[in-house]
Structure formats: structure tokens, C-alpha cells
Design a protein around this motif. Structure first.
Motif, PDB file in Angstrom:
ATOM      1  N   LEU A 278      25.609  30.931  31.025  1.00 20.07           N
ATOM      2  CA  LEU A 278      26.932  30.595  30.270  1.00 20.07           C
ATOM      3  C   LEU A 278      26.804  28.941  29.828  1.00 20.07           C
ATOM      4  CD1 LEU A 278      29.804  32.342  32.125  1.00 20.07           C
ATOM      5  CD2 LEU A 278      29.236  32.947  29.829  1.00 20.07           C
ATOM      6  N   HIS A 309      39.399  35.380  34.043  1.00 15.10           N
ATOM      7  CA  HIS A 309      38.205  36.206  34.244  1.00 15.10           C
ATOM      8  C   HIS A 309      37.857  36.150  35.883  1.00 15.10           C
ATOM      9  CE1 HIS A 309      34.765  39.063  33.450  1.00 15.10           C
ATOM     10  NE2 HIS A 309      33.945  38.056  34.189  1.00 15.10           N
ATOM     11  N   SER A 311      35.512  35.432  38.071  1.00 11.94           N
ATOM     12  CA  SER A 311      34.611  36.364  38.811  1.00 11.94           C
ATOM     13  C   SER A 311      33.982  35.790  40.191  1.00 11.94           C
ATOM     14  CB  SER A 311      33.225  36.770  38.040  1.00 11.94           C
ATOM     15  OG  SER A 311      32.558  35.600  37.902  1.00 11.94           O
ATOM     16  N   ASN A 316      30.316  30.861  36.004  1.00 14.03           N
ATOM     17  CA  ASN A 316      31.849  31.400  35.478  1.00 14.03           C
ATOM     18  C   ASN A 316      32.789  30.587  35.640  1.00 14.03           C
ATOM     19  OD1 ASN A 316      33.172  33.935  34.101  1.00 14.03           O
ATOM     20  ND2 ASN A 316      34.336  33.308  35.868  1.00 14.03           N
ATOM     21  N   HIS A 319      32.691  27.304  33.635  1.00 12.10           N
ATOM     22  CA  HIS A 319      32.646  27.505  32.274  1.00 12.10           C
ATOM     23  C   HIS A 319      34.283  27.622  31.982  1.00 12.10           C
ATOM     24  CE1 HIS A 319      32.896  30.952  29.423  1.00 12.10           C
ATOM     25  NE2 HIS A 319      31.907  30.241  28.667  1.00 12.10           N
ATOM     26  N   GLU A 320      34.861  28.525  32.609  1.00 15.47           N
ATOM     27  CA  GLU A 320      36.034  29.081  32.339  1.00 15.47           C
ATOM     28  C   GLU A 320      37.048  27.890  32.315  1.00 15.47           C
ATOM     29  OE1 GLU A 320      38.707  33.211  33.119  1.00 15.47           O
ATOM     30  OE2 GLU A 320      37.072  32.702  34.438  1.00 15.47           O
ATOM     31  N   SER A 403      35.051  37.617  30.135  1.00 11.43           N
ATOM     32  CA  SER A 403      33.625  37.154  29.844  1.00 11.43           C
ATOM     33  C   SER A 403      32.593  38.085  30.364  1.00 11.43           C
ATOM     34  CB  SER A 403      33.274  35.663  30.597  1.00 11.43           C
ATOM     35  OG  SER A 403      32.253  34.995  30.377  1.00 11.43           O
ATOM     36  N   GLN A 409      32.753  37.030  24.898  1.00  6.67           N
ATOM     37  CA  GLN A 409      34.035  36.242  25.301  1.00  6.67           C
ATOM     38  C   GLN A 409      35.026  36.639  24.647  1.00  6.67           C
ATOM     39  OE1 GLN A 409      33.555  33.922  27.583  1.00  6.67           O
ATOM     40  NE2 GLN A 409      31.192  34.202  27.356  1.00  6.67           N
TER      41      GLN A 409
END
Length: 422
Positions: A278, A309, A311, A316, A319-320, A403, A409
Motif C-alpha cells: 500500500l 478497516h 487490520s 495498513n 495508509h488508512e 482495503s 479500496q
């Protein structure tokens, strides 16, 4: 003008308790359902923890033939669908069956059944030329995930469009979005939509071990899933299903149906970048969020809660966090965000639908579920992640995102059907 679409029934089978009420109770109490794997001996593997569903198909009304015919994921979907239809109050016999459809999401299909049957026909992997006569008679159904949609359709008497959506870990969002579009365009009046996955099997655990995506925190399963925490080191595999009844708004209101939420906006993007990687700026997820909000005709300030998301992997969560800042601006810092994967694990394709269920229940109860196990803040993840305890919070509009491997996405905006309620 497209028709408005609302959720009128919810059915959930998730770790920590079967049924929608047990699922919500777990989230509201901030309990975790992660534990050492019990369905097989996990000792040879790097990651030995998961969030399993304590599910007895016979106790949930499935007959011997259904149990033998269906993979575990299909069983979960059928039971969740029956709960959703019962919850909605829809009388299938009173509907034109050709106007009732089914969409089911799944990332890995009948993994449990295929893994088990390969071990049988190959005599535990010792035989290269396998003997098909040892396999279950319905093995073909395991190879075609479309059987999931067929099983649900047969169960609820739906003779309209039926399909399976498989877009990795966004499948559960994308399948509900497809169902929404079929109602909006007039192809169907009622859709039974959701997702299911039962991936807790040796082959799946081995695959995630190979890329070190799952946590090796085997000595403390209860606290192994730690989204947004500085000590996070991978996700915890899960399983489950969530299915909904979707209806056109006016007809649902006319029959006096309970209206959990309106599917107000949806968008999907692909980063075309890397199978599992990502970009840290979260640009593709931010774009999906912006388009979903535009379709829903809401501004960032209208978002009351973000179901992340989350995780629990390093990349992640960074990124989120970046995606929320890009799409919501300064409002991102004032908006509660949480990840229920901290409690029920990551059930791959099913989790998007399970998170939709969490979102609509948060709206119904005006309670934001917590991010369990979030004890050590990560400076790179500096938003309000609702640590450890649920929070009472007026929740009229929810953004839920997903994601997935492959760069998928997805963002969905859920709203109270009649905003500005007293």
C-alpha cells in the motif's frame, strides 16, 4: 432518479457469539474473541491464533443433507440469511420471487472444504494421484463459489439475480453495493446480500505465514489483534458471515419495516500498485471516500463515526490514517474511529459485511464500538481510535471502509434514512 435503498434485516454469525444480539453485545462490552486455533493443530505454524465462530450447523436448523452438501462458509451464509429475513419481517411468499435477488461476497470460497477433501483423497498428502471416490459427492460445489449464492437463494426462495462477488477483503462491502445498485436501477425490489468466509484452515494459515501478514503473538491470543497500536505486528485471522435484507425505501416504509440504515453512497478504487503493498499516502482510499461522500451528498463534517478497516498491520494502519486525513480534512481529528477486528479478527471477504452490521448497530444504539487492545498510541496513527471501551455517541452517518490484497479500496456511507431525527 434512482431509488433509495435501505437495510431492513440483519443476520450475523461472528466470533464470540452467534446471532446479531450476541455480536453487538461483544462489541459493546469490548470483549475479544481471539484465541488459539482449535479446529486443527496449529503448532507447526508461525501464527497459531484466530477468531473462530462456535457454530453447530445442526443447532442452527440445518439438516444432515444440507450439512454434507455445503462447505462451512456456505452454512454460515445460509444461517445468517435466514436470520436477516426473519428480522426484516419480509414474507417471501408474498413477493414476486423474480424480483428478489441474492449477492454474496467471499474472498476464498470453500477453503475449509477443499482443504479437508484434498487431505482425504490424497491420503494426507501421501498420494500424488488422488482417488476421487473418497471425496464427498458434492465436491464440485466447493470448486464454484457461485454455489454460495445458489444455496442462499434456495433457502430464501429468491428467483431473481444471484451472484457472488470476490474482490478479496472488500468483497463484503462490494457485494452489498452491487445489491444496492440492482435495486436502484429497478432490476430487483428486495435483495438478500452480504458475505461469508471460513478460511481458518492449514492452507490459509500457511499462506499468510509465508508473507508474515498475521501476528506471531501466540502467547497472548486475547490481546493479539492490536489495530493502530504501536506494538501491532499483524492481523488475526477470523471467520464468519453477515447478511442483510435490502429494500427500496418507499415500499419498506409503506409496509412499516424497521429501517436500520440507508445505503447513501459507495465507491471502489484499485491502486494498481502492488499485490499486497500500500502507498503510505492512502490516495486511492481517500478518493473512494470522497466519491462515496459525494454520492451520499454529505460533507466531511457530516460523518459521525468511521468504521475502519484497521487490520493491525503496520502499513495498513498508516495508509488508512493518511486516507482519513486526506478525505475528511480537519474533521478527521474530531471523528471517532475504531476497528472491530481487534475483537472479531479479520474474516477476509466476510469482514466488510460484518463491519456494515457493526456500523448499522452503532447507529441504532448511538454507541461507537471500541478498538480493543489499543494501549500504546502510535505517533503515526494520531486520530481518535476509541481505545478499549465503547463510547456513547450520536451516530447518524457512518463511513465504513475496506482495503484488500490486489489494491482494492472501498468506501460506503450509511445514514439514518430520515436525518435530523429528534
Amino acid at each position: 432518479m434512482s431509488r433509495r435503498v435501505v437495510i431492513t434485516g440483519v443476520g450475523v454469525l461472528a466470533p464470540g457469539g452467534t446471532g446479531t444480539k450476541a455480536f453487538w453485545r461483544l462489541l459493546e462490552e469490548g470483549r475479544t474473541a481471539t484465541r488459539r486455533i482449535t479446529s486443527f493443530d496449529p503448532s507447526p505454524f508461525r501464527s497459531q491464533v484466530a477468531a473462530e465462530v462456535d457454530f453447530d450447523p445442526e443447532l442452527h436448523g440445518l439438516g444432515p443433507q444440507e450439512i454434507r452438501r455445503m462447505d462451512r462458509a456456505a452454512q454460515l451464509a445460509v444461517v445468517a440469511a435466514r436470520e436477516a429475513v426473519a428480522d426484516s419481517g419480509v414474507e417471501p411468499g408474498g413477493l414476486d420471487p423474480h424480483r428478489v435477488g441474492v449477492t454474496i461476497g467471499s474472498a476464498v470460497g470453500a477453503t475449509t472444504g477443499l482443504d479437508r477433501e484434498y487431505r482425504v483423497v490424497s491420503d494426507g498428502g501421501r498420494t500424488w494421484l488422488v482417488d476421487h471416490e473418497y471425496a464427498v459427492p458434492h465436491l464440485y460445489n466447493y470448486f464454484v463459489p457461485s454455489s454460495f449464492a445458489a444455496e442462499v437463494a434456495w433457502s430464501v426462495g429468491a428467483e431473481g439475480p444471484a451472484s457472488v462477488v470476490s474482490t478479496g477483503c472488500t468483497s463484503g462491502l462490494d457485494s452489498v453495493a452491487l445489491a444496492c445498485e440492482l435495486i436502484r436501477e429497478g432490476t430487483a425490489d428486495v435483495m438478500v446480500a452480504g458475505a461469508t468466509d471460513a478460511p481458518i484452515s492449514p492452507i490459509t494459515v500457511a499462506c499468510f505465514d509465508a508473507i508474515k501478514a498475521t501476528t506471531p503473538r501466540n502467547d497472548d491470543p486475547e490481546h493479539a489483534s492490536r489495530p493502530f497500536d504501536r506494538t501491532r505486528n499483524g492481523f488475526v485471522l477470523g471467520e464468519g458471515a453477515a447478511v442483510f435484507v435490502l429494500e427500496e425505501y418507499e415500499s419498506a416504509r409503506k409496509r412499516g419495516a424497521q429501517l436500520y440504515a440507508e445505503i447513501a453512497g459507495y465507491a471502489s478504487r484499485c491502486n494498481a500498485f502492488h499485490m499486497t503493498g500500500l502507498r503510505p499516502d492512502g490516495a486511492e482510499m481517500a478518493e473512494a471516500i470522497r466519491v462515496a461522500m459525494d454520492e451520499a451528498r454529505v460533507n466531511p463534517e457530516d460523518i459521525d463515526y468511521v468504521n475502519a478497516h484497521g487490520s493491525g498491520t503496520k502499513q495498513n494502519d498508516r495508509h488508512e490514517t493518511a486516507a482519513f486525513k486526506h478525505s475528511l480534512g480537519e474533521h478527521a481529528y474530531r471523528t471517532p474511529v475504531s476497528s472491530i477486528k481487534s475483537m472479531v479478527g479479520h474474516s477476509l471477504g466476510a469482514i466488510g459485511s460484518i463491519e456494515i452490521a457493526a456500523s448499522v448497530l452503532a447507529m441504532r444504539h448511538d454507541v461507537v464500538p471500541p478498538t480493543a487492545n489499543l494501549s500504546t498510541p502510535d505517533p503515526e496513527c494520531d486520530l481518535d481510535y476509541v481505545p478499549r471501551e465503547a463510547r456513547e455517541w450520536r451516530t447518524d452517518t457512518v463511513l465504513t471502509v475496506g482495503s484488500g490484497f490486489g489494491g482494492f479500496q472501498t468506501a460506503m456511507v450509511l445514514a439514518q434514512p430520515d436525518r435530523g431525527r429528534a
